[in-house]
Design an enzyme around this catalytic site. Sequence first.
Site, PDB file in Angstrom:
ATOM      1  N   HIS A  26       0.806  -1.224   0.000  1.00  0.00           N
ATOM      2  CA  HIS A  26       0.000   0.000   0.000  1.00  0.00           C
ATOM      3  C   HIS A  26       0.841   1.277   0.000  1.00  0.00           C
ATOM      4  O   HIS A  26       0.687   2.154   0.831  1.00  0.00           O
ATOM      5  CB  HIS A  26      -1.102   0.002   1.065  1.00  0.00           C
ATOM      6  N   HIS A  80      -6.311  -6.043  14.898  1.00  0.00           N
ATOM      7  CA  HIS A  80      -6.308  -4.880  13.990  1.00  0.00           C
ATOM      8  C   HIS A  80      -7.096  -5.300  12.748  1.00  0.00           C
ATOM      9  O   HIS A  80      -6.877  -6.389  12.227  1.00  0.00           O
ATOM     10  CB  HIS A  80      -4.837  -4.567  13.674  1.00  0.00           C
ATOM     11  N   GLU A  82      -7.320  -3.903   9.718  1.00  0.00           N
ATOM     12  CA  GLU A  82      -6.837  -3.612   8.361  1.00  0.00           C
ATOM     13  C   GLU A  82      -6.820  -4.926   7.554  1.00  0.00           C
ATOM     14  O   GLU A  82      -6.459  -5.979   8.081  1.00  0.00           O
ATOM     15  CB  GLU A  82      -5.442  -2.970   8.420  1.00  0.00           C
ATOM     16  N   ASP A  84      -5.009  -6.489   5.545  1.00  0.00           N
ATOM     17  CA  ASP A  84      -3.856  -7.407   5.478  1.00  0.00           C
ATOM     18  C   ASP A  84      -3.869  -8.412   6.629  1.00  0.00           C
ATOM     19  O   ASP A  84      -3.152  -9.409   6.603  1.00  0.00           O
ATOM     20  CB  ASP A  84      -2.508  -6.652   5.400  1.00  0.00           C
ATOM     21  N   HIS A 147      -1.472   1.611  14.538  1.00  0.00           N
ATOM     22  CA  HIS A 147      -1.632   2.872  13.841  1.00  0.00           C
ATOM     23  C   HIS A 147      -3.083   3.161  13.457  1.00  0.00           C
ATOM     24  O   HIS A 147      -3.357   4.172  12.790  1.00  0.00           O
ATOM     25  CB  HIS A 147      -0.738   2.888  12.585  1.00  0.00           C
ATOM     26  N   ASP A 166       1.151  -4.493  14.208  1.00  0.00           N
ATOM     27  CA  ASP A 166       2.015  -3.764  13.271  1.00  0.00           C
ATOM     28  C   ASP A 166       3.222  -3.112  13.952  1.00  0.00           C
ATOM     29  O   ASP A 166       4.222  -2.805  13.288  1.00  0.00           O
ATOM     30  CB  ASP A 166       1.209  -2.696  12.524  1.00  0.00           C
ATOM     31  N   TYR A 192       9.342   1.032   7.133  1.00  0.00           N
ATOM     32  CA  TYR A 192       8.001   0.699   7.641  1.00  0.00           C
ATOM     33  C   TYR A 192       7.575   1.719   8.697  1.00  0.00           C
ATOM     34  O   TYR A 192       6.463   2.252   8.663  1.00  0.00           O
ATOM     35  CB  TYR A 192       8.026  -0.715   8.239  1.00  0.00           C
ATOM     36  N   HIS A 223       4.249  -8.317  10.909  1.00  0.00           N
ATOM     37  CA  HIS A 223       5.025  -8.335   9.665  1.00  0.00           C
ATOM     38  C   HIS A 223       6.497  -8.479  10.024  1.00  0.00           C
ATOM     39  O   HIS A 223       6.960  -7.839  10.968  1.00  0.00           O
ATOM     40  CB  HIS A 223       4.869  -7.026   8.876  1.00  0.00           C
TER      41      HIS A 223
HETATM   42 FE   LIG Z   1      -1.961  -1.916   9.735  1.00  0.00          FE
HETATM   43 FE   LIG Z   2      -0.325  -4.795   8.934  1.00  0.00          FE
END
Ligand SMILES: [Fe+2]
Ligand SMILES: [Fe+2]
Length: 396
Positions: A26, A80, A82, A84, A147, A166, A192, A223
């Site tokens: 992204h 989270h 998001e 991903d 985040h 994250d 990152y 990650h």
């Molecule tokens: Fe994220």
């Molecule tokens: Fe992530």
Amino acid sequence: MTAEKVEIVKDVYWVGAIDWMLRDFHGLWTPNGGTYNAYLIIDEKVTLIDTVSANFTEELLDRIRTIIDPAKIDYIICQHVEPDHSSTYEDMIKAAPNAKIITSEKGAEFLKLHYPGVEFPLEIVEDGASLSLGKRSLTFVKIPMVHWPETMISYMPEEQLVFSNDAFGMQIASPYRFADQVHDWYEPLRAYYSYIVRFHAKAVLSAFKKVEGIPIKIICPSHGPIWRKDLDKIMEIYHRWSSSPEKENAIVVYSTIWKSTKKMAYAIREGIASVGVPAEIYNLEEEPLSRVQGAAMEAKAVVVGAMTYNLDPYYPTAAFMPYLKHLRPENKIGAAFGSYGWSGGATRVLTEELKEYKFGEVLDPLDVRFRPSEEDLKRCFEYGQEIGRKVKAAFA
Ligand SMILES: [Fe+2]
Ligand SMILES: [Fe+2]
Ligand SMILES: Cc1cc2nc3c(=O)[nH]c(=O)nc-3n(C[C@H](O)[C@H](O)[C@H](O)COP(=O)(O)O)c2cc1C
């Protein structure tokens, strides 16, 4: 066929996916690929922490199957929302029909907005709540805006292990699962952090305060590699990046059509280097902007150059400017330069932007009409010296 098993501590496994071909996450340049990490805890309650991006669902399920039948999963912890980490949920609740999805109140709200019409078997947990898995347990800690607003992390006190989502993450595909086995993690971690986390630096510091005094031996992010050695070092880096990441150095970035602005950039860099301050140059037409952002985060001085194009800074530099804004550059020195033909305009716009972004100090811009003469290049060199001296003074 996926058979690789990675046991972090007894009965806690990495079961994520490796995206060897990822080159753009992204908008973050990921030259070395990336990973989506999920973790499986085998206990009286079988628990999955986070999942992977939807196109890797099979890889996740295959890895789980090497350890246990996915139908035996009792809890999926949604730290989270998001995509991903959550875009496999619809498939996961089919593969694990008895599982409950444990998340924060905000997490539940966000799941509904992402997957309208899907009836997830949700269980909402409060900040600080503890969930017994049998021999081990998880304590959930909300870390809002690190985040996203719904983000929470999970702590396993029995192993002093934190699933940090994250936070402490990076994108790198590697056959190795632990940071102490991976060379050159600094730049991917910095990239990152600067692209995804730095804007939320204050929230990171609040999160640190919240977990102060809690003993941590292992950090399992969502990650990149797992941190199990030298945790002081990674904590120190995260603290520094979240307070004042600037080092005694400078970067010069530019974009040009006929290379006059490039000549100025090189002369300015020489000037900075001549007073003993390391300085890097980036051509914004050739570099992924998120890569330059990582370098800019640690630079005390950011010198931005552009030729004037229809009264404005040439597109690559114009496109780069918001990357600086999102670094929260209050402690930086900013300066603008560029070549123009008649009206000028580029450096005026750039200087205004640097001020608007609240750079700690913004120098008057340096302009050259068309091609720089020897005299102009001398002015550029001296401009660089002035910037270099200001950097030195800031660390004296
Ligand atoms: Fe994220
Ligand atoms: Fe992530
Ligand atoms: C498409 C284009 C638009 C330009 N627009 C302006 C302008 O609005 N005002 C100006 O002063 N110069 C303008 N120029 C002149 C350039 O700023 C000038 O040629 C400058 O020396 C180019 O710097 P460079 O060699 O770094 O590309 C324009 C040049 C081009 C090619």
